[in-house]
Structures are given as C-alpha cells and as structure tokens.
Design an enzyme around this catalytic site. Structure first.
Site, PDB file in Angstrom:
ATOM      1  N   LYS A   5      61.703  25.487  39.346  1.00  0.00           N
ATOM      2  CA  LYS A   5      61.833  26.114  40.669  1.00  0.00           C
ATOM      3  C   LYS A   5      63.214  25.814  41.247  1.00  0.00           C
ATOM      4  O   LYS A   5      63.807  24.792  40.920  1.00  0.00           O
ATOM      5  CB  LYS A   5      60.772  25.531  41.613  1.00  0.00           C
ATOM      6  CG  LYS A   5      59.365  26.048  41.385  1.00  0.00           C
ATOM      7  CD  LYS A   5      58.399  25.441  42.395  1.00  0.00           C
ATOM      8  CE  LYS A   5      56.976  25.923  42.172  1.00  0.00           C
ATOM      9  NZ  LYS A   5      56.784  27.363  42.430  1.00  0.00           N
ATOM     10  N   ARG A  31      47.053  29.168  37.269  1.00  0.00           N
ATOM     11  CA  ARG A  31      46.052  30.026  36.640  1.00  0.00           C
ATOM     12  C   ARG A  31      45.677  29.507  35.252  1.00  0.00           C
ATOM     13  O   ARG A  31      44.565  29.736  34.781  1.00  0.00           O
ATOM     14  CB  ARG A  31      46.554  31.479  36.605  1.00  0.00           C
ATOM     15  CG  ARG A  31      47.825  31.671  35.837  1.00  0.00           C
ATOM     16  CD  ARG A  31      48.481  32.999  36.152  1.00  0.00           C
ATOM     17  NE  ARG A  31      49.259  32.956  37.395  1.00  0.00           N
ATOM     18  CZ  ARG A  31      49.911  33.991  37.906  1.00  0.00           C
ATOM     19  NH1 ARG A  31      49.870  35.157  37.298  1.00  0.00           N
ATOM     20  NH2 ARG A  31      50.594  33.864  39.007  1.00  0.00           N
TER      21      ARG A  31
HETATM   22  N1  BES Z   1      52.225  26.529  43.270  1.00  0.00           N
HETATM   23  C1  BES Z   1      52.859  27.790  43.201  1.00  0.00           C
HETATM   24  C2  BES Z   1      52.471  28.727  44.337  1.00  0.00           C
HETATM   25  C3  BES Z   1      52.846  28.296  45.736  1.00  0.00           C
HETATM   26  C4  BES Z   1      53.960  28.825  46.357  1.00  0.00           C
HETATM   27  C5  BES Z   1      52.044  27.434  46.452  1.00  0.00           C
HETATM   28  C6  BES Z   1      54.278  28.458  47.644  1.00  0.00           C
HETATM   29  C7  BES Z   1      52.359  27.068  47.755  1.00  0.00           C
HETATM   30  C8  BES Z   1      53.471  27.595  48.354  1.00  0.00           C
HETATM   31  C9  BES Z   1      52.498  28.491  41.888  1.00  0.00           C
HETATM   32  O1  BES Z   1      52.240  27.666  40.808  1.00  0.00           O
HETATM   33  C10 BES Z   1      53.672  29.332  41.505  1.00  0.00           C
HETATM   34  O2  BES Z   1      54.697  28.768  41.253  1.00  0.00           O
HETATM   35  N2  BES Z   1      53.478  30.642  41.506  1.00  0.00           N
HETATM   36  C11 BES Z   1      54.506  31.557  41.184  1.00  0.00           C
HETATM   37  C12 BES Z   1      53.938  32.582  40.239  1.00  0.00           C
HETATM   38  C13 BES Z   1      54.969  33.397  39.524  1.00  0.00           C
HETATM   39  C14 BES Z   1      55.757  32.544  38.549  1.00  0.00           C
HETATM   40  C15 BES Z   1      54.270  34.501  38.782  1.00  0.00           C
HETATM   41  C16 BES Z   1      54.974  32.225  42.473  1.00  0.00           C
HETATM   42  O3  BES Z   1      54.159  32.384  43.397  1.00  0.00           O
HETATM   43  O4  BES Z   1      56.145  32.522  42.583  1.00  0.00           O
HETATM   44 ZN    ZN Z   2      53.987  27.097  39.747  1.00  0.00          ZN
END
Ligand code: BES
Ligand code: ZN
Ligand code: ZN
Length: 489
Positions: free
Chosen positions: A269, A343
């Site tokens: 990230k 997921r």
């Molecule tokens: N844990 C994150 C989602 C999240 C984002 C939780 C902001 C709380 C606040 C999740 O694992 C993630 O990183 N999701 C990605 C998915 C993408 C890679 C398809 C996202 O939401 O960008």
């Molecule tokens: Zn994630």
C-alpha cells in the site's frame, strides 16, 4: 456501573444531576425538575437548543452540588440517537470535570412520543459508551472514566427495567472490548497474541474455544488463508468460539476478517495512512466480542464464531501477484493482487463454516474494501445478501442501534469480472469500478446455498475524531448490531 434510581430531588444529596432540556416543550414529569428548567431558561444563553449547556452550582432549591442542563433541541428532532448522543456528551463532560459519579434525569417517554424501553436503552447506551477512554499507551492518564452512572426514573421503573440495564451494560462492555482490540497497535495484536486475548475472555464467558496454528491450517488445507499469512514472521491462527445451549439445533455462524495488519503484501500500500491498517481485524473483533457478549447474556440460540487471524506482509516468503493457490473449498484462485487478502482468508473460513456447521444463517463482517467507503462514507456499512428477509433484519437492527447499514446489490452478471485465465477465479476484478460489489461476489462463490449476508464495515469501524459517545479510535461497530440481530433470527 449503570443503575436505575429513584429519589426525591428535594432531598437527594447527589453531587451532579444532568437535566436534558427540550427547546419547545416540557419533557419531564417531575415538578421540581420543571421548576429548575424554568430557572435555567431565564438565562439569555440557554434555551435548550441542541448542545446548549449551562451549569448551576449550589442552588438553594435542592441539595445537589452541580446541575448540568443539556439542550436536546426541538421536540420533533429528538429521536433515540439524539438521546444517546446527549447521554454520551453528558458523561464525557463529567469525565472532563474529573467527577466520579453522575445522575441523569430521564424525561417522560410519552412526552417524547416514545415508549420507556427504547428511551432508557438509548440513554444507557450513550452513557455507557461515552464512559470509555483509550489511554493505556499514555503514561500520564489525564482523566478517569466515571465509577457510577445513575438514571433517575420513577420508583416503579427501577425494578421493571433492571434486566434491561444489565443487558445494555453487557452489550456496551462488548462494544468497548471490540473498540480496545481495534485501537490496539498491530505490534501488540499479532495473531498469536490476539488469539490468546480472545481465548482468555471467551473461556471466562464459558464459550468452547479452539485455536488452530499454522500446522493445523496446513493439515486442514486452508490454502487461501495460508497464502496470505506466508509473508509474515507472525504465524496465523484460526479461532473458533462456540455457544451451544440447544443440543441438536443448527447454528448461526459468524465470520470476522482478522488481518492484524494489512500492509498490502507485495502489492504494498502507499505509505499515506498505512498505519490505519491496524483496524483490518475489526470484523474479527466484532465477532469475538459478540460471542463473548452472547454467552454472558446466556443467549438461547446456538452461535459459532469463526475468526481467521493473519498478518499481511511483504517478504521473501510472501505470496506474489500471479500466484495460484488452492482454497479450502477446492477451488483455485489466482492472486491478482496481494492487497485483496481479506477475501482470501474469508473464503476458507466461510467454506469451513458451511461444511462443518451447515449453518441456518451465515454472516461475515469484514473491513473488506476501500470502495465501500467511497460508496457509503465513513459511517455506514454495506450489506450484501440475496436473502431479502436477512438483509432487512440487518438493516432494521442497524436503524435501531444506529450502527447504520445500507443494502448493496449482488448482480449475477458482474461475476464475469472475476474470471481468471488460468485459475477458477481471480481475487481481483478486471475493472476498478464497483469494488465492494465484486469483492462480495467473490465471497458468494464459497457459501453454496446457505442463507448468507456479508457486511462491509471498512468505513464505520474507526473514527479519527471523537464523537458524542465514542472516543477517537475503534468504534466497536457491529457488536450492538449483531447482538440485536441475534435476538431476532
Ligand atoms: N483492508 C483493505 C480495505 C480497507 C480500506 C479497509 C480502507 C479499511 C479502510 C483491503 O484489504 C484492501 O486492501 N482492499 C483493496 C482491494 C483491491 C486491491 C481490489 C482496496 O479496497 O483497495
Ligand atoms: Zn488489503
Ligand atoms: Zn485488508
């Protein structure tokens, strides 16, 4: 400690009395209180508008040291959430004054067009939840929570609503437990340690507890979960909590995403607010706290919590983008993006839940997507279910507890977007649009025909700023919602 009390105000020797005031109507039965309000309203600066406050000290009329008048605004705007907020602010105000006890005068329900139970419940919730500080990482503690919160009611109500107050206090303790877990930094909640914390409290509440380690997960073929855990030095755990008062009856199974830190993995990230990803175990916290609460309340139905705990880290051992893994259900998944890890751990937990328990209802809570926060903002969770009754039950529990939920669609044709050239599925969609939906559809591939709902709680589980009855940090979202819902299912 929250208690219902009745007293003659002329004689009561309480230190602090909080009196909620409506701007355009008298909402109290008690003549003494009504007289005191008239006195307060003589002041230019206090009319009872929302959030107006005035404090009187040592009035000759009563023996109470401090009278705090709090405005609720106009009658038609006073709903249970307004009362909850008022009680939370009242308690927080007393904490800041370094008091240790408070008495809150309960308005007359019929004058608010409410019944007594939801009125008392809202006031007790606001007060209990407002009485929480997260300061365990500060050497110097600025303030302490109140030791006692009392609600001033008519004599007959003290006994009638004693059980209600006990229930609400227990549910609020559960909410606060979830808040503390969420606010805890990731270095103090690696899967092994978080699982011990859950197990200890769950055993105290008489739940049956099983904790599996990496070896068990390998033997049982939790391939998707292990693929996420692979990059971290901190080994995964699967916690199973069982509350089974009814032998031979089917269970409600709750699954909670427990990523104790989500760095994104090899698809790292960006650094801006990566620290917020300590909250990625909020689903796990809500499910564990709900099971502990349900056990304490001696809930009648069978409930099982399945809680996968992993840390998502990049390293030489981490899963790579493009890797193909085999999930517990046997379906293969191409890891299109290592940051779509939630997921992956959920499909193994869901598939296991379906196979082992054949649940009558299956619900998962997960901080699954940023896309859900984009869609619904930071206060509202997304509900995904093909079962209209279940979705409606969740939404109505959300309205009642003000842990708000909004229904989202699960369109069959969007499943196309999850196709992989080489595996049964890809863990990311081929478009960046509709990310909360495609994530939910991915999960739906692993629940068979089970009555299932997914609640994406990425928005409402955390607040950077304090609110009326929640300090900055974890909100404990989900616990009050699920506790209310379980009663109905
Ligand atoms: N844990 C994150 C989602 C999240 C984002 C939780 C902001 C709380 C606040 C999740 O694992 C993630 O990183 N999701 C990605 C998915 C993408 C890679 C398809 C996202 O939401 O960008
Ligand atoms: Zn994630
Ligand atoms: Zn995540």
């Amino acid at each position: 400690m929250i208690q219902l009390k009745s007293a003659d105000l002329k004689k009561a020797k309480t230190e602090t009395l909080v009196i909620p005031v409506c701007e355009d109507k008298d909402i109290h039965d008690d003549a003494t209180i009504a007289a005191l309000i008239r006195k307060a309203k003589k002041l230019k600066e206090f009319k009872g508008a929302k959030d107006d406050q005035v404090v009187f000290y040592n009035l000759p009329d009563v023996k109470i040291v401090r009278l705090i008048f709090i405005g609720l605004g106009k009658l038609k705007k006073i709903d249970t959430e307004a009362l909850r907020s008022m009680a939370g602010k009242a308690v927080k105000g007393c904490i800041k004054k370094d008091l240790s006890e408070v008495l809150i005068a309960v308005p007359a329900a019929e004058k608010l067009n409410l019944t007594v139970q939801p009125l008392l419940a809202a006031l007790m919730e606001g007060a209990c939840l407002g009485n929480h500080l997260f300061d365990k990482y500060k050497k110097e503690k600025k303030h302490k929570p109140l030791k006692k919160i009392n609600l001033l009611v008519k004599p007959a109500a003290v006994k009638t609503y004693r059980r209600l107050s006990a229930r609400i206090e227990t549910v609020c303790q559960g909410t606060i437990l979830a808040r503390e877990w969420v606010s805890t930094p990731s270095n103090d909640k690696i899967p092994a340690r978080f699982s011990r914390s859950i197990a200890r409290l769950a055993r105290q509440a008489n739940l049956k507890v099983s904790v599996w380690g990496a070896k068990d997960l390998k033997n049982k073929k939790f391939g998707a979960m292990l693929a996420v855990a692979a990059g971290s030095q901190n080994t995964p755990r699967l916690v199973i909590l069982e509350h089974k008062p009814q032998q031979g009856k089917k269970s409600i199974v709750l699954v909670g995403k427990g990523v104790t830190f989500d760095s994104g993995g090899i698809n790292l990230k960006p650094s801006a607010s990566m620290e917020d990803m300590k909250i990625d175990m909020s689903g796990a916290a809500a499910v564990a706290a709900t099971l502990i609460t349900a056990a304490k309340l001696k809930a009648k139905m069978n409930i099982v919590g399945i809680i996968p705990l992993v840390e998502n880290m990049p390293s030489g051992k981490a899963s790579r983008p493009g890797d193909i893994i085999k999930s517990y259900a046997g379906k293969t998944v191409e890891i299109g993006n290592t940051d779509a890890e939630g997921r992956l751990i959920l499909i193994d937990a869901l598939a296991y839940g379906v196979k082992k328990y054949k649940p009558r209802v299956l619900i998962d809570l997960a901080t699954l997507t940023g896309a859900c926060v984009v869609a619904l903002g930071e206060k509202i969770a997304g509900v995904f279910s093909l079962d209209d009754k279940l979705a409606q039950a969740i939404i109505s529990s959300g309205d009642k507890t003000y842990e708000r939920c909004w229904r989202m669609p699960l369109p069959d044709d969007y499943k196309e977007l999850l196709k992989s050239d080489f595996a049964d599925l890809n863990n990311i969609a081929s478009t960046r649009y509709g990310g909360a939906i495609t994530a939910a559809l991915f999960l739906s591939e692993f629940v068979g025909k089970t009555r299932w709902a997914h609640i994406d709680i990425a928005g409402p589980v955390y607040g950077k700023k304090e609110t009326a009855y929640c300090a900055a940090g974890g909100t404990g979202f989900g616990v009050r919602l699920l506790c209310d819902l379980l009663e109905k299912l």
